[in-house]
Design a protein around this motif. Structure first.
Motif, PDB file in Angstrom:
ATOM      1  N   ASN A 163       6.324  33.107  17.830  1.00  0.00           N
ATOM      2  CA  ASN A 163       6.539  34.508  18.203  1.00  0.00           C
ATOM      3  C   ASN A 163       6.092  35.480  17.113  1.00  0.00           C
ATOM      4  O   ASN A 163       5.889  36.667  17.383  1.00  0.00           O
ATOM      5  CB  ASN A 163       8.021  34.728  18.523  1.00  0.00           C
ATOM      6  CG  ASN A 163       8.309  36.129  19.019  1.00  0.00           C
ATOM      7  OD1 ASN A 163       7.959  36.485  20.140  1.00  0.00           O
ATOM      8  ND2 ASN A 163       8.946  36.944  18.171  1.00  0.00           N
ATOM      9  N   ARG A 164       5.920  35.005  15.901  1.00  0.00           N
ATOM     10  CA  ARG A 164       5.478  35.885  14.811  1.00  0.00           C
ATOM     11  C   ARG A 164       4.066  36.412  15.049  1.00  0.00           C
ATOM     12  O   ARG A 164       3.720  37.490  14.579  1.00  0.00           O
ATOM     13  CB  ARG A 164       5.558  35.141  13.481  1.00  0.00           C
ATOM     14  CG  ARG A 164       6.977  34.747  13.074  1.00  0.00           C
ATOM     15  CD  ARG A 164       6.971  33.944  11.784  1.00  0.00           C
ATOM     16  NE  ARG A 164       6.420  34.724  10.694  1.00  0.00           N
ATOM     17  CZ  ARG A 164       7.154  35.533   9.915  1.00  0.00           C
ATOM     18  NH1 ARG A 164       8.460  35.669  10.122  1.00  0.00           N
ATOM     19  NH2 ARG A 164       6.581  36.200   8.934  1.00  0.00           N
ATOM     20  N   LEU A 173      16.096  35.619  18.965  1.00  0.00           N
ATOM     21  CA  LEU A 173      15.740  34.211  18.856  1.00  0.00           C
ATOM     22  C   LEU A 173      16.430  33.548  17.662  1.00  0.00           C
ATOM     23  O   LEU A 173      16.901  32.408  17.759  1.00  0.00           O
ATOM     24  CB  LEU A 173      14.220  34.060  18.739  1.00  0.00           C
ATOM     25  CG  LEU A 173      13.412  34.283  20.020  1.00  0.00           C
ATOM     26  CD1 LEU A 173      11.920  34.317  19.717  1.00  0.00           C
ATOM     27  CD2 LEU A 173      13.722  33.195  21.048  1.00  0.00           C
ATOM     28  N   VAL A 174      16.500  34.251  16.559  1.00  0.00           N
ATOM     29  CA  VAL A 174      17.172  33.700  15.375  1.00  0.00           C
ATOM     30  C   VAL A 174      18.658  33.494  15.654  1.00  0.00           C
ATOM     31  O   VAL A 174      19.232  32.442  15.327  1.00  0.00           O
ATOM     32  CB  VAL A 174      16.967  34.628  14.156  1.00  0.00           C
ATOM     33  CG1 VAL A 174      17.869  34.187  12.998  1.00  0.00           C
ATOM     34  CG2 VAL A 174      15.507  34.622  13.730  1.00  0.00           C
ATOM     35  N   THR A 205      10.268  30.512  18.272  1.00  0.00           N
ATOM     36  CA  THR A 205      10.539  31.541  17.263  1.00  0.00           C
ATOM     37  C   THR A 205       9.406  31.611  16.238  1.00  0.00           C
ATOM     38  O   THR A 205       8.996  32.706  15.822  1.00  0.00           O
ATOM     39  CB  THR A 205      11.867  31.245  16.550  1.00  0.00           C
ATOM     40  OG1 THR A 205      12.928  31.192  17.519  1.00  0.00           O
ATOM     41  CG2 THR A 205      12.189  32.325  15.530  1.00  0.00           C
ATOM     42  N   LYS A 208       3.263  35.702  21.883  1.00  0.00           N
ATOM     43  CA  LYS A 208       4.497  35.792  22.665  1.00  0.00           C
ATOM     44  C   LYS A 208       4.523  34.744  23.779  1.00  0.00           C
ATOM     45  O   LYS A 208       4.352  35.074  24.952  1.00  0.00           O
ATOM     46  CB  LYS A 208       4.640  37.191  23.258  1.00  0.00           C
ATOM     47  CG  LYS A 208       6.050  37.495  23.764  1.00  0.00           C
ATOM     48  CD  LYS A 208       6.151  38.914  24.304  1.00  0.00           C
ATOM     49  CE  LYS A 208       5.616  39.005  25.711  1.00  0.00           C
ATOM     50  NZ  LYS A 208       5.949  40.287  26.381  1.00  0.00           N
ATOM     51  N   ARG A 219       7.402  42.078  21.940  1.00  0.00           N
ATOM     52  CA  ARG A 219       7.414  40.897  21.068  1.00  0.00           C
ATOM     53  C   ARG A 219       8.145  41.139  19.764  1.00  0.00           C
ATOM     54  O   ARG A 219       8.889  40.269  19.282  1.00  0.00           O
ATOM     55  CB  ARG A 219       5.974  40.455  20.771  1.00  0.00           C
ATOM     56  CG  ARG A 219       5.883  39.207  19.888  1.00  0.00           C
ATOM     57  CD  ARG A 219       4.439  38.799  19.658  1.00  0.00           C
ATOM     58  NE  ARG A 219       3.695  39.830  18.940  1.00  0.00           N
ATOM     59  CZ  ARG A 219       3.695  39.946  17.608  1.00  0.00           C
ATOM     60  NH1 ARG A 219       4.425  39.111  16.855  1.00  0.00           N
ATOM     61  NH2 ARG A 219       2.979  40.881  17.020  1.00  0.00           N
ATOM     62  N   GLU A 220       7.959  42.287  19.175  1.00  0.00           N
ATOM     63  CA  GLU A 220       8.586  42.580  17.879  1.00  0.00           C
ATOM     64  C   GLU A 220      10.114  42.587  17.964  1.00  0.00           C
ATOM     65  O   GLU A 220      10.790  42.419  16.943  1.00  0.00           O
ATOM     66  CB  GLU A 220       8.081  43.923  17.345  1.00  0.00           C
ATOM     67  CG  GLU A 220       6.611  43.919  16.921  1.00  0.00           C
ATOM     68  CD  GLU A 220       5.665  43.950  18.110  1.00  0.00           C
ATOM     69  OE1 GLU A 220       4.451  43.718  17.920  1.00  0.00           O
ATOM     70  OE2 GLU A 220       6.137  44.214  19.248  1.00  0.00           O
ATOM     71  N   GLN A 221      10.658  42.815  19.151  1.00  0.00           N
ATOM     72  CA  GLN A 221      12.120  42.852  19.308  1.00  0.00           C
ATOM     73  C   GLN A 221      12.711  41.462  19.549  1.00  0.00           C
ATOM     74  O   GLN A 221      13.936  41.309  19.552  1.00  0.00           O
ATOM     75  CB  GLN A 221      12.491  43.760  20.485  1.00  0.00           C
ATOM     76  CG  GLN A 221      12.142  45.221  20.283  1.00  0.00           C
ATOM     77  CD  GLN A 221      12.524  46.070  21.479  1.00  0.00           C
ATOM     78  OE1 GLN A 221      12.971  45.558  22.514  1.00  0.00           O
ATOM     79  NE2 GLN A 221      12.343  47.371  21.361  1.00  0.00           N
ATOM     80  N   ARG A 222      11.875  40.466  19.705  1.00  0.00           N
ATOM     81  CA  ARG A 222      12.361  39.137  20.071  1.00  0.00           C
ATOM     82  C   ARG A 222      12.857  38.314  18.885  1.00  0.00           C
ATOM     83  O   ARG A 222      13.596  37.346  19.055  1.00  0.00           O
ATOM     84  CB  ARG A 222      11.243  38.358  20.789  1.00  0.00           C
ATOM     85  CG  ARG A 222      10.989  38.838  22.191  1.00  0.00           C
ATOM     86  CD  ARG A 222       9.593  38.456  22.683  1.00  0.00           C
ATOM     87  NE  ARG A 222       9.231  37.075  22.476  1.00  0.00           N
ATOM     88  CZ  ARG A 222       9.245  36.129  23.438  1.00  0.00           C
ATOM     89  NH1 ARG A 222       9.628  36.468  24.654  1.00  0.00           N
ATOM     90  NH2 ARG A 222       8.873  34.911  23.171  1.00  0.00           N
ATOM     91  N   ARG A 223      12.440  38.697  17.678  1.00  0.00           N
ATOM     92  CA  ARG A 223      12.725  37.845  16.521  1.00  0.00           C
ATOM     93  C   ARG A 223      14.218  37.648  16.285  1.00  0.00           C
ATOM     94  O   ARG A 223      14.689  36.503  16.180  1.00  0.00           O
ATOM     95  CB  ARG A 223      12.074  38.426  15.264  1.00  0.00           C
ATOM     96  CG  ARG A 223      12.225  37.532  14.027  1.00  0.00           C
ATOM     97  CD  ARG A 223      11.396  38.079  12.873  1.00  0.00           C
ATOM     98  NE  ARG A 223      11.876  39.382  12.441  1.00  0.00           N
ATOM     99  CZ  ARG A 223      12.835  39.558  11.522  1.00  0.00           C
ATOM    100  NH1 ARG A 223      13.395  38.498  10.942  1.00  0.00           N
ATOM    101  NH2 ARG A 223      13.210  40.759  11.161  1.00  0.00           N
ATOM    102  N   MET A 224      14.984  38.731  16.202  1.00  0.00           N
ATOM    103  CA  MET A 224      16.408  38.594  15.889  1.00  0.00           C
ATOM    104  C   MET A 224      17.195  37.890  17.003  1.00  0.00           C
ATOM    105  O   MET A 224      18.023  37.009  16.708  1.00  0.00           O
ATOM    106  CB  MET A 224      17.000  39.961  15.583  1.00  0.00           C
ATOM    107  CG  MET A 224      16.537  40.555  14.249  1.00  0.00           C
ATOM    108  SD  MET A 224      16.660  39.366  12.864  1.00  0.00           S
ATOM    109  CE  MET A 224      18.425  39.078  12.838  1.00  0.00           C
TER     110      MET A 224
END
Length: 205
Positions: free
Chosen positions: A134-135, A93-94, A131, A138, A86-91
């Motif tokens: 996701n913070r 998604l942005v 997005t 997930k 999950r922590e790798q999904r932020r960028m």
């Protein structure tokens, strides 16, 4: 008794008594027939134009975000192209949001057909909510995008496409099979896609 010579009648078009007029009308009839025979070919440029607009939308909404993920995997920033962490999904998604937003601007400025715009707007709205969630959790972005896209197609083309909702179930099953999501995450993603897509497409239409 004087015999009258009867001239043989020439075969003429019933709409005219002039041989020249007969030739013109018959030639025009033949040209009209040829045009009718080739009338379906007139729709080909419109179909090709629609395909071009669709490919442009796919470029910004799918191809570029996938390239971003592929580059991230190649450089070791992402564990895999499914982005299970999950922590790798932020960028990604942005970057996906930015790509869709730029694509939307390009399509509007270029004068794309109006029915395509709501589809891209729905894509942006779904990704934006995923997005944000996701913070802390997930949800399945794949299920959300699939459900949102199919919902738009059903609204646009009618009940005949309702069976295509089975594709959403297939996408959800694949996420479970890969072990990237739980059942709750897949269901939440699909519901988010539908609940965002339906009012958005109705308002924009």
């Amino acid at each position: 008794m004087t015999r009258r010579l009867v001239q043989p009648r020439s075969h003429r078009c019933p709409l005219t008594s002039s041989p020249d007029r007969h030739r013109d009308l018959c030639a025009g009839h033949l040209r009209g027939g040829d045009a009718a025979d080739h009338r379906p070919a007139q729709h080909r440029p419109a179909a090709l134009t629609g395909l071009g607009w669709s490919l442009l939308a796919i470029l910004f909404c799918s191809a570029i975000p996938y390239v971003v993920i592929w580059v991230g995997v190649r450089r070791g920033r992402l564990t895999d192209h499914h982005i299970g962490v999950r922590e790798q999904r932020r960028m990604p998604l942005v970057y996906g949001l930015l790509s869709v937003l730029v694509g939307l601007a390009v399509l509007v400025l270029a004068g794309t057909p109006r029915p395509l715009i709501p589809m891209v707007v729905v894509m942006f709205a779904v990704l934006l909510i995923v997005t944000a969630i996701n913070r802390v959790w997930k949800p399945s972005a794949h299920a959300a995008v699939a459900a949102g896209s199919i919902s738009v197609l059903v609204i646009a083309f009618g009940p005949a496409l309702v069976p295509s909702l089975a594709l959403v179930a297939l996408v959800g099953w694949s996420r479970l099979r890969l072990g990237d999501h739980t059942t709750r995450q897949v269901v939440a993603g699909a519901l988010a896609g539908i609940l965002l897509a339906v009012p958005t497409i109705v308002l924009l239409s």
